[in-house]
Structure formats: C-alpha cells, structure tokens
Design a protein around this motif. Sequence first.
Motif, mmCIF file in Angstrom:
data_model
loop_
_atom_site.group_PDB
_atom_site.id
_atom_site.type_symbol
_atom_site.label_atom_id
_atom_site.label_comp_id
_atom_site.label_asym_id
_atom_site.label_seq_id
_atom_site.Cartn_x
_atom_site.Cartn_y
_atom_site.Cartn_z
ATOM 1 N N GLN A 20 0.836 -1.190 0.000
ATOM 2 C CA GLN A 20 0.000 0.000 0.000
ATOM 3 C C GLN A 20 0.881 1.254 0.000
ATOM 4 O O GLN A 20 0.663 2.198 0.775
ATOM 5 C CB GLN A 20 -0.947 -0.022 1.199
ATOM 6 N N GLU A 35 4.765 -13.350 6.999
ATOM 7 C CA GLU A 35 3.968 -14.354 6.315
ATOM 8 C C GLU A 35 4.878 -15.432 5.724
ATOM 9 O O GLU A 35 5.931 -15.114 5.155
ATOM 10 C CB GLU A 35 3.132 -13.694 5.217
ATOM 11 N N LEU A 64 -8.283 -2.443 0.379
ATOM 12 C CA LEU A 64 -8.986 -3.620 0.876
ATOM 13 C C LEU A 64 -8.595 -4.903 0.149
ATOM 14 O O LEU A 64 -9.026 -5.986 0.534
ATOM 15 C CB LEU A 64 -10.506 -3.419 0.761
ATOM 16 N N VAL A 65 -7.786 -4.791 -0.897
ATOM 17 C CA VAL A 65 -7.336 -5.984 -1.615
ATOM 18 C C VAL A 65 -6.354 -6.743 -0.727
ATOM 19 O O VAL A 65 -5.321 -6.212 -0.325
ATOM 20 C CB VAL A 65 -6.658 -5.614 -2.948
ATOM 21 N N ARG A 66 -6.671 -7.988 -0.403
ATOM 22 C CA ARG A 66 -5.813 -8.804 0.443
ATOM 23 C C ARG A 66 -5.014 -9.838 -0.341
ATOM 24 O O ARG A 66 -4.006 -10.324 0.119
ATOM 25 C CB ARG A 66 -6.661 -9.518 1.505
ATOM 26 N N GLU A 67 -5.485 -10.181 -1.518
ATOM 27 C CA GLU A 67 -4.824 -11.182 -2.333
ATOM 28 C C GLU A 67 -4.862 -10.738 -3.786
ATOM 29 O O GLU A 67 -5.937 -10.597 -4.362
ATOM 30 C CB GLU A 67 -5.515 -12.537 -2.178
ATOM 31 N N HIS A 73 -5.632 -5.405 -9.957
ATOM 32 C CA HIS A 73 -5.536 -5.154 -8.518
ATOM 33 C C HIS A 73 -4.391 -4.225 -8.156
ATOM 34 O O HIS A 73 -4.322 -3.736 -7.022
ATOM 35 C CB HIS A 73 -5.366 -6.473 -7.760
ATOM 36 N N ASP A 236 3.838 -4.471 6.666
ATOM 37 C CA ASP A 236 3.647 -5.911 6.684
ATOM 38 C C ASP A 236 3.238 -6.377 5.308
ATOM 39 O O ASP A 236 2.427 -5.735 4.642
ATOM 40 C CB ASP A 236 2.545 -6.296 7.676
ATOM 41 N N ASN A 238 1.379 -8.834 2.841
ATOM 42 C CA ASN A 238 0.275 -9.783 2.822
ATOM 43 C C ASN A 238 0.056 -10.309 1.435
ATOM 44 O O ASN A 238 0.395 -9.674 0.483
ATOM 45 C CB ASN A 238 -0.998 -9.115 3.333
#
Length: 238
Positions: A20, A35, A64-67, A73, A236, A238
Amino acid sequence: MTEPEQCPSGTATLPLFPLQTVLLPGTHLPLHIFEPRYRQLTADLVTGNVPEHEFGVVALRAPLVREVSGLDHVYSVGCSTILREAKRLPDGRYDVVTRAARRFRLRELHRASAPYLMAVVDWLPDDAVPTSAESTARQLAEVARGAHQRYCEAAWHADDWHPPHDDADLGELAYQLAADCLLPLEDRQLLLEETHPLRRLRIACRLLTREAGFLETLGAVPLPPTELATFTKPADLN
C-alpha cells in the motif's frame, strides 16, 4: 554486491510484493516480514537464489485488496528494490532494509511458479534529455529545489531534512525531492510513471508547491521522518 543496471531495457521475471505504498527509485524501504511465503522469498534473497537480490514492489489500487489475483488489482508501473540488510528473528520473521533501484511495467502475473507472486516485467528507462534542453533543465532544477526547501522548512525541523547534493543526477532529482515529502499515493505514482526527467521535475515542483501551501495555510505540520518511524511499523507484507 553488484548493482543491477540502472537504465535497462528488455524483459525480466521478478518476485513481486504488492504494498500500500509507491516505491520511488533511490529510496530505502524497511519491511517486517512475517507471512510464510514472504519468509521464503527473503530466504531466497539472502541466499542468492533470486538473481541480484532484487524483487519488485507495486502499489495496490485499493487498500482492501488482500490477495492479488490479476493485473487490475495493482498499478501497472512499479519499482524494483535490492535487499541490503536482513535480520532473522528467533520466531522466523525477518526485519529487512532494501534500496529501490529501477522501474518496470507489469506484463504478466504468475501465482503457481513459486510460493510467492512472480511477475514478468518490462524495464522502463527514462526518455533522453536533448543537449539543447540543458539550460531549461538547470532552471527547472533550481525552481524544484526551491519548492522542496519551502515544503521542508514548513514541515520539518532544520535537522530533519537535507537538500539533495548539487551534483544530483537530473533523472533522480525529482525522486530525491519527493522522498522528504508526505505525498498521497496517487501523486507518488504519477512521479514514478513519468519517463521524461523534465516533466517529472515539473510535476514534483507543482506537488511540493501545493503541499507547502497547505501546510502554511493550515498551520499544521506532520511528524518529522525520524519520529514518524517510531509510530509506524515497517510495512507488513500480505
């Protein structure tokens, strides 16, 4: 450690970290890696299994995109970064420091070829600045440096910032000026995507002038970079 070519052309395959944030060439990026798949990548970087200890960073288009599962994306232009320091913690996590190197444009994403995300990229060199534009370049650089000084004097204490060296490379100057400034993600992405050094300096000048005006009007300043780091953990992954 051998530095990769700074203005390359052609295609390469890189491990990819979507974050981000927008990474600008020449800046340092601290990361806290917890991770499992990115622990594996860090181990591969440390051991040299990843060529030149280099991986790519791209900014997420939505927080809000986690994957990441598709090119939509993330932003299409990112920046590679070189592992400089890695400290393995007792529980297997890592604290690392990297230095941003060279820009690229995403072509493809691959999720099955490694435990972590891989990308096929085209290196994105700068446009050449003609010799006839040298006078314009010097004048523009002076104006941009003035905007940077105005911003930093409004935002930081005197000991919390330093102007770029007088002999700073024209292609890198806008990045160096922006590194001291808390610009929105979209503005940093705009600087990253611009391939003409003079246009990039104009963009930096406009953004820094705007932000300095906000600070002077509001009478509020952000935390200096040295204190900001104590309030925010390294990003972090992800």
